[in-house]
Each structure stands twice: as structure tokens, then as C-alpha cells.
Design an enzyme around this catalytic site. Sequence first.
Site, PDB file in Angstrom:
ATOM      1  N   ASP A  75       2.747   4.335   2.851  1.00 29.48           N
ATOM      2  CA  ASP A  75       3.057   4.923   4.152  1.00 29.48           C
ATOM      3  C   ASP A  75       3.799   6.232   3.923  1.00 29.48           C
ATOM      4  O   ASP A  75       4.163   6.557   2.795  1.00 29.48           O
ATOM      5  CB  ASP A  75       3.907   3.954   4.993  1.00 29.48           C
ATOM      6  N   ASP A  77       6.943   8.789   5.119  1.00 25.19           N
ATOM      7  CA  ASP A  77       8.202   8.961   5.839  1.00 25.19           C
ATOM      8  C   ASP A  77       8.529  10.448   5.909  1.00 25.19           C
ATOM      9  O   ASP A  77       8.204  11.206   4.987  1.00 25.19           O
ATOM     10  CB  ASP A  77       9.347   8.247   5.111  1.00 25.19           C
ATOM     11  N   ASP A 151      18.349   6.259  -3.262  1.00 23.11           N
ATOM     12  CA  ASP A 151      18.685   5.372  -4.372  1.00 23.11           C
ATOM     13  C   ASP A 151      18.405   5.938  -5.758  1.00 23.11           C
ATOM     14  O   ASP A 151      19.284   6.014  -6.600  1.00 23.11           O
ATOM     15  CB  ASP A 151      18.041   3.989  -4.179  1.00 23.11           C
TER      16      ASP A 151
HETATM   17  P1  ATP Z   1       7.512   1.817  -0.970  1.00 22.41           P
HETATM   18  O1  ATP Z   1       7.335   2.220   0.474  1.00 22.41           O
HETATM   19  O2  ATP Z   1       6.424   2.178  -1.883  1.00 22.41           O
HETATM   20  O3  ATP Z   1       7.932   0.407  -1.087  1.00 22.41           O
HETATM   21  P2  ATP Z   1       9.696   3.598  -0.838  1.00 22.41           P
HETATM   22  O4  ATP Z   1      10.437   4.324  -1.902  1.00 22.41           O
HETATM   23  O5  ATP Z   1       8.979   4.428   0.161  1.00 22.41           O
HETATM   24  O6  ATP Z   1       8.764   2.605  -1.561  1.00 22.41           O
HETATM   25  P3  ATP Z   1      11.111   2.516   1.355  1.00 22.41           P
HETATM   26  O7  ATP Z   1      11.827   1.242   1.464  1.00 22.41           O
HETATM   27  O8  ATP Z   1       9.949   2.791   2.217  1.00 22.41           O
HETATM   28  O9  ATP Z   1      10.718   2.649  -0.152  1.00 22.41           O
HETATM   29  O10 ATP Z   1      12.199   3.654   1.544  1.00 22.41           O
HETATM   30  C1  ATP Z   1      11.893   5.037   1.705  1.00 22.41           C
HETATM   31  C2  ATP Z   1      12.929   5.874   0.986  1.00 22.41           C
HETATM   32  O11 ATP Z   1      14.221   5.615   1.524  1.00 22.41           O
HETATM   33  C3  ATP Z   1      13.064   5.604  -0.497  1.00 22.41           C
HETATM   34  O12 ATP Z   1      12.139   6.333  -1.247  1.00 22.41           O
HETATM   35  C4  ATP Z   1      14.479   6.028  -0.777  1.00 22.41           C
HETATM   36  O13 ATP Z   1      14.563   7.421  -0.897  1.00 22.41           O
HETATM   37  C5  ATP Z   1      15.203   5.627   0.489  1.00 22.41           C
HETATM   38  N1  ATP Z   1      15.766   4.272   0.392  1.00 22.41           N
HETATM   39  C6  ATP Z   1      15.164   3.103   0.720  1.00 22.41           C
HETATM   40  N2  ATP Z   1      15.960   2.060   0.503  1.00 22.41           N
HETATM   41  C7  ATP Z   1      17.102   2.565   0.023  1.00 22.41           C
HETATM   42  C8  ATP Z   1      18.325   1.995  -0.385  1.00 22.41           C
HETATM   43  N3  ATP Z   1      18.496   0.679  -0.366  1.00 22.41           N
HETATM   44  N4  ATP Z   1      19.287   2.834  -0.816  1.00 22.41           N
HETATM   45  C9  ATP Z   1      19.115   4.160  -0.842  1.00 22.41           C
HETATM   46  N5  ATP Z   1      17.987   4.756  -0.485  1.00 22.41           N
HETATM   47  C10 ATP Z   1      16.985   3.995  -0.054  1.00 22.41           C
HETATM   48 MG    MG Z   2       7.931   3.719   1.979  1.00 19.21          MG
END
Ligand code: ATP
Ligand code: MG
Length: 455
Positions: A75, A77, A151
Site C-alpha cells: 500500500d 502512505d 522506526d
Molecule cells: P508494510 O506496509 O510493508 O508492512 P510499512 O513499513 O509500510 O511496512 P506500516 O506499518 O505500514 O509499515 O507503517 C508505515 C511507516 O510508518 C513505516 O514505514 C515507518 O516509517 C512508520 N512506522 C510504522 N510503525 C512504526 C512504529 N512502530 N514506530 C515508528 N515508526 C513506525
Molecule cells: Mg505500509
Amino acid sequence: MLTQTIRNFVSRLFSTAPSAPKGPQRLGVDQHHIDRRLVSRHAIKVCEVLQDRGYEAYIVGGAVRDLIVGLEPKDFDVATNATPEQIRSLFRRARIIGRRFKLVHVVFGREIIETSTFRADAKESEIVDAHGRILQDNDYGELKDDALRRDFTLNALYYDPTTETVIDYHNGVQDLKNRVVRIIGDANTRYREDPVRMLRAIRFAAKLDASIDPATHAPIAQLADLLQNVPESRLFDESIKLLSCGNALACLKLIHQEGLHSYLFPLLDEILVEPEQLQFIDQALARSDSRVRTGRTLSPSFLFAVLLWPMVHKKWLAYQSQGQPLAQAIAAASDDALDDQGRAMPIQKRFQADMREIWFTQARFDRINNRAIWRMLEQPRFRASVDFLQLRAAVREVDSVEAQWWMDLANADTDQRAMLISERTPPTRTGTGKRPRRRTRRPQRANAQQAPKHE
Ligand code: ATP
Ligand code: MG
């Protein structure tokens, strides 16, 4: 002379030691290689609308990371300096969501672009619990603050689709290219703020086939217990992400190795050491991984039905050997496995219902009579149950010809189904249960019809 050499060595050591980058790096297409055609046009649209109104807006997080390494993003963001209210006012279908941190879902048909306002780094804006876990933070900040709050370095990349530039404050592109998961800031503090980050570190390492930087890795074993303070619903969401990261078994093995599994999947203690159980999980997850890699979806109930099956199967056989009938035995085995799982992390009731249906159907495949098959075909989880049967056939738990017959039936139209069912001979294998009841008394009836009538 020797002192000078040592001094030179020490100064070289310090001059190459990693330090926080002073300003962000701005990387062009020739450095990040993101193919703009692979970027969601809706995410581009959100950025364009915001930028046209004078705001900063970037695609951020997992999508940028995945695009750089050539994976298909799940997805997209967007991060911006517009507030949630300002974002919402610019789009026809947009709603503000979230309590802990407000963000906006901008909706385009089936795609949702999660759009959030840059977060502040201000520690004063946070309310933390006794362990340092952040309970509330709602202050907005600038891009650099937002980058600091993310993170891992490889998740703190901002892609501007208009200029096709990646903004990188923490050397994330380099880490991504070197396949290193590195936390931003002090690992101990960051895991205390949010213990789920420990699971995320492992997930990204498995997903990207990366290593975890030693300083990022070091505190995990010691802080694993903090996961017990995390709300169950959040652990559940994360556990689904772990199982559908595209490299699920590697991920589970790492979770186990780091001692984090007790809060999510306690059954791994047995699954990963018993060869038969491991074989089933290995084959089943390899199939679901390939589904993920080809962009297909996975249902959480199917994933959990797979994960808990070795336990259900083992107990099912045990209950049968104690003399319980097939259906009763599978129900009892399912209860046991769900109870064991529930003590660590309960699975939501609606998923449990689906899982039970998939498992109970496994017991019915063995015994069902031809007339009842038509009703079975109407069950909402019939298709999933047939897929599940294929997994069992792959490890020789059931006969592969029989499993294929059910798959053919699932794929057939009504006429073909009638034909398949009419040609079906009743199952005779004993497999997981007792011999099926002998079919029909038709021959006797035929004899009865031919018998001369009594005058
Ligand atoms: P995926 O969607 O592939 O699982 P993602 O990195 O996009 O991985 P998401 O949970 O969608 O993970 O979060 C989007 C973004 O928000 C992350 O890439 C990160 O930059 C930030 N993020 C998410 N969770 C955390 C957290 N627990 N602490 C700090 N930053 C976070
Ligand atoms: Mg994501």
C-alpha cells in the site's frame, strides 16, 4: 613511531565512525532507481493536490522501501505538513481516523491512501507508561522531525513524485542497498517506546533478506518481555503481517530464535522442532509466500488455520485413538489448539469460526456421502477447505488423488459437479479415521424389486 601509528589508527577509526547525517541526502532517479510507473497514481494524485495548495507532500515508508528494492508495495502512505483537517478538506472522499495519532484515509475506489501529518519529535508531547511505552502523542512537526520518529532507517525515506527525488535523513538508502535493518536512535529507548518495533525489525530482516545491525539487535533478547504490555489487537495485526511478509517461515524462525514467539505463537516451540509438523508448515507457508509475491491476498483465518493445524491434527488423532468419533475428536482438538494459542494471543472470534469450519471440513471430506456433498459446496469456506486439503496432500497426510478430486469439484460448473459426484465411489481409506460406513443398501432394494410379489 608506534604511538603515532596507534594515534593515526584511532583517528581513522573515529573519522569513519557513523555519525548522524547533518542534512538530508537528496537522491535522484539514477541513485534510487524508482520506476515512477510502479507508483500508485492515487498516491501521486494526493501528493500533487497537496503540493498545488502549497503543502509539502511525499510518499513515505514501506512503499518507498519496497520500490527501491524492486518489490511490489502493499500500500502507499503519504506524509505532509498539512493538518488532518486541511487534508480532509481537499478530497471528496476522505475521513479522519485514529485516536492515538489522527490521520486521513483518502479513498479512491478500492485504494486507500493513508495520509498523515509530519510528527513532532518533542518528547514533552508524549505520555508514556511505566515501561516507557508511548501512550499518546499528537504533536505535529517538520519533515526532519517526522524522519526521526520513524522506526528504521530504511523506513524513513520520502519520495517526491513530482521531482522524483528521495529525501533520506538517516542513510536509509545505503542501509537498504546493504540489506541492514538499523533502528533510528537508541535501540533500547525505541523498543521501550514501542515494543512492537522488535517484531518489526525481525519482519523486515526476513522480508528483505537483510541482517539486523548489531546495536539494533542487541537489546531484543532482554526486552522481549515488554511485548506482554502491548494490546492484544496490535499483536494480532502484527502477527498477520509476520505471516504474510513473503518470507513467513524465515520470519517465524527468527521470532523463535529471539524468544519473541511466546507472546504471539507459543506453539512454535513444538512446530519448529518436530520434523512432521515443520514439514507441513514449511510447505504451506512456501505456497502462501508465493501468493504474496504475486500480489494475491491471504486470509488471516487461513494463515492461522495453517499455523495451528499440526497441533490440531496431532490432537485429533489422539482423541480418535481414545475412541472419540471423528467429528467430536476434531472439535475437541480445535478447542485445545485455540485455547493454547489464546493464552498467549487470542485470535478474534470471527477468524476462529472460519478456522473451525476449515478444520471440521477436513474431517468431513473423509466420510461424506454423495448427497451431502451438495450442501457442503454451499459452505462459505468450502474453497478454502479444499485448498487446505491440498496442503495436507502435499505432505502425504491425505491421498493426493482424493485431494485433486475435491479441487476438480471446486473448480467445476454445476453439470460437471453432478457428473463428478455421480461417478464418485465412497471413500474407503482409513487415513485419519475409522472406515466409512458401507454405502447404501441399493443392491438389496434391487433384489427386493425383482423378488416375486406375494400373492
Ligand atoms: P508494510 O506496509 O510493508 O508492512 P510499512 O513499513 O509500510 O511496512 P506500516 O506499518 O505500514 O509499515 O507503517 C508505515 C511507516 O510508518 C513505516 O514505514 C515507518 O516509517 C512508520 N512506522 C510504522 N510503525 C512504526 C512504529 N512502530 N514506530 C515508528 N515508526 C513506525
Ligand atoms: Mg505500509
